[in-house]
Design an enzyme around this catalytic site. Structure first.
Site, PDB file in Angstrom:
ATOM      1  N   HIS A   1      -1.769  -7.749   2.869  1.00 53.74           N
ATOM      2  CA  HIS A   1      -1.675  -8.320   4.222  1.00 53.74           C
ATOM      3  C   HIS A   1      -2.763  -7.823   5.166  1.00 53.74           C
ATOM      4  CE1 HIS A   1       0.171  -5.007   6.681  1.00 53.74           C
ATOM      5  NE2 HIS A   1       0.524  -4.562   5.497  1.00 53.74           N
TER       6      HIS A   1
ATOM      7  N   GLY B   1       0.807  -1.217   0.000  1.00 49.44           N
ATOM      8  CA  GLY B   1       0.000   0.000   0.000  1.00 49.44           C
ATOM      9  C   GLY B   1       0.838   1.262   0.000  1.00 49.44           C
TER      10      GLY B   1
ATOM     11  N   CYS C   1       2.288   1.704  12.760  1.00 50.08           N
ATOM     12  CA  CYS C   1       3.362   2.598  12.323  1.00 50.08           C
ATOM     13  C   CYS C   1       3.766   3.531  13.453  1.00 50.08           C
ATOM     14  CB  CYS C   1       2.918   3.418  11.116  1.00 50.08           C
ATOM     15  SG  CYS C   1       2.437   2.352   9.765  1.00 50.08           S
TER      16      CYS C   1
END
Lengths: 374, 374
Positions: free
Chosen positions: B199, B71, B325
């Site tokens: 994923h 992505g 993240c």
């Protein structure tokens, strides 16, 4: 009839133990390496163990290895960083570099000056020409591949690095065709950037790395999260990374044995070709030096040789006319053209792996004789 | 004790049938899709069948799908192309977008003007504010995510697309959290760019795609060979691509059943949390609307809640404090801050997959009670 695969410079089959490693990771380790919980830490361990293993195999520190989706992304990252962050204005490179290098450089054509080295008549870099270019291009970036993917010519990256050091130039070598094939001690070279693609040494497609010498700081090509020490955003391809480390380990362990076997195949092929084809020409420096798994040769263009690769394919033998990237096939090779080879001839690249055999060469030469002389 | 994984917005386990598909490709198909011989053609078929399958599942044409390493790369490619090739100067986006979007945009801070939409008190985009920004920013690019990865708020991409059309703006939606979770007919929307990461729906890490509406032409982010219709250089991750297509197929087939199951888990969790914790607050719009698999809630900050995520981890329960993240954990969430949520509280994100159960929720709530009230 069993098919024969003689195109290992394009890509290689995946090592069974690599498939096993990857399947285990795909099944058992699924966390996001950036997550702090157990599942994340397990994934992080996979990534960091792979980094340590690879760093160890090429004798660098783990912090010098940045995982990417392959060689091309790694090349783009290095060149992007050199131009944008290190403000490189003069680049010394060669017309026979891989399209990933040349097209990445051309992207910056308004910002950088491109200088091309000369070659000797075997297609080897003329170091005198390199020095001359370094003298007039201060603080340059030198981009020269370790082994050419079409003709297999090898560059002494040790010597090139020393010349670059003398002129205070940065040195980036595309090591895609040599990583896993030679034991390279990266720490022992004046080499600032190098790249690797796992599928060239029986690893998976979609995994590679960029080596950046400690002390050099460039920004990512791909922005987002803080992955890869802030050098490459995006959730890590953990199965691919684990597979690459395993493949490099196996390649390094078997290095000497494989090299001996493959070298003997190359010598045998050259010998057989010379015996059977009077008007054959070997491109580049493959008879004497060059990658031990690659032979590039040509025949005069005739109705029969023009369709040779297709007819070999029909016979179950996979070779290539040049690089896989330059498909479309009948266009003359950019590399051979740049080296002033006779592009009016039909060129064939044969590239071996440890799985190839002498019997396959016999079958190949037999078929070649039939197709050309019939 | 079996571990409990409640962090499916960060990543998901790989579907067994996806592992099987990938293992088969890794074992049996190793050619370079750019090679013209049999081995290459076999690999090309894998890639193109995956493209057709995916295109079919989201009702677009195969030529609108470009495979990437995930992505983040897809997002970077779209934004890079909009600024450099489509010469976008005005961007309308939101402070709660994913770092891949915001950091890609910030890279061009000297070339583009960034405008941020307002939100209602539940964290939903204020369409009035979007229209106001579109009125004063001609030929803008609107970048608004389909579902937020931290709080799960959903955007109507149909309605947003219609507003964009009215003002002749391009519309890019980060669909990473929704692809595979909802049946989306991309052709039916005024949507120009969208992205996917395998994923997130039980596919492999390292595979994703960029959707670019027919008629829009941007250049690659990664230069080199002619792969992906000249839109993305580099040898294709064929196992990852095949795995992604398989995962999307399975997700689409099981869509309604999974949605019902996971929705019931979400409702049950909210109910149980409300019963057991008087001072709980639900962030975003998850009680009423939002992603059916995600709940974000918070407790007043105390000595006990501050270490809640760590103690849950020790107890074998994986949840997150926000996005993966934004690891480092104790920093307040950028998203909650932007939405004026009380960041002096401890936030927890729970995100389910089809593999989660009601029993796991009972164990989780039981553990929460112990950890907070003990």
């Amino acid at each position: 009839m069993k098919n024969i695969y003689f195109d290992n410079a394009a890509t290689t089959s995946v090592e069974p133990l690599v498939v096993e490693t990857m399947t285990e990771v795909l099944k058992d380790v699924f966390g996001n390496p950036s997550s702090i919980h157990l599942f994340g830490r397990q994934a992080k361990v996979v990534v960091e163990n792979a980094r340590k293993k690879i760093a160890n195999l090429i004798n660098v520190t783990p912090s010098e290895i940045f995982f990417t989706s392959g060689g091309t992304e790694a090349i783009n990252t290095a060149i992007n960083g050199c131009v944008k962050d290190l403000k490189i204005e003069n680049v010394i490179t060669a017309e026979i570099e891989h399209p990933a290098v040349l097209n990445s450089l051309k992207k910056f054509s308004t910002q950088i000056k491109l200088n091309f080295v000369k070659f000797d008549n075997k297609g080897n870099v003329d170091f005198h020409s390199l020095e001359e270019l370094l003298k007039i291009n201060k603080n340059a970036l030198v981009v020269l591949m370790h082994a050419n993917n079409e003709i297999g010519n090898l560059l002494s990256i040790k010597e090139t690095g020393e010349i670059c050091e003398k002129y205070n130039a940065l040195f980036f070598s595309d090591t895609v065709q040599t990583t896993g094939k030679y034991k390279i001690d990266f720490s022992n070279l004046n080499l600032h950037f190098a790249v690797c693609s796992a599928h060239k040494f029986h690893g998976p497609k979609g995994a590679g790395f960029l080596y950046v010498k400690n002390g050099i700081k460039i920004n990512p090509l791909i922005f987002g999260g803080n992955q890869e020490m802030n050098m490459r955003a995006g959730t890590e391809n953990i199965a691919g990374i684990a597979g690459m480390a395993k493949a490099l380990e196996i390649a390094s362990d078997g290095n000497e044995k494989n090299m001996l076997h493959i070298k003997s195949l190359k010598e045998y092929l050259i010998q057989q070709l010379k015996i059977n084809f009077k008007n054959i020409i070997f491109n580049g420096d493959c008879e004497e030096r060059g990658l031990y798994n690659l032979v590039n040769f040509s025949f005069p263009k005739t109705e029969k040789t023009e369709v040779l690769i297709y007819n070999l394919d029909i016979a179950g033998i996979a070779v290539s006319g040049g690089s896989a990237c330059a498909s479309g096939a009948n266009k003359p090779s950019r590399v051979l053209k740049a080296l002033n080879c006779d592009i009016e001839r039909t060129a064939i690249r044969v590239s071996f792996s440890k799985y190839n055999t002498k019997d396959e060469i016999d079958l190949f030469v037999e078929k070649l004789i039939k197709l050309i002389n019939a």
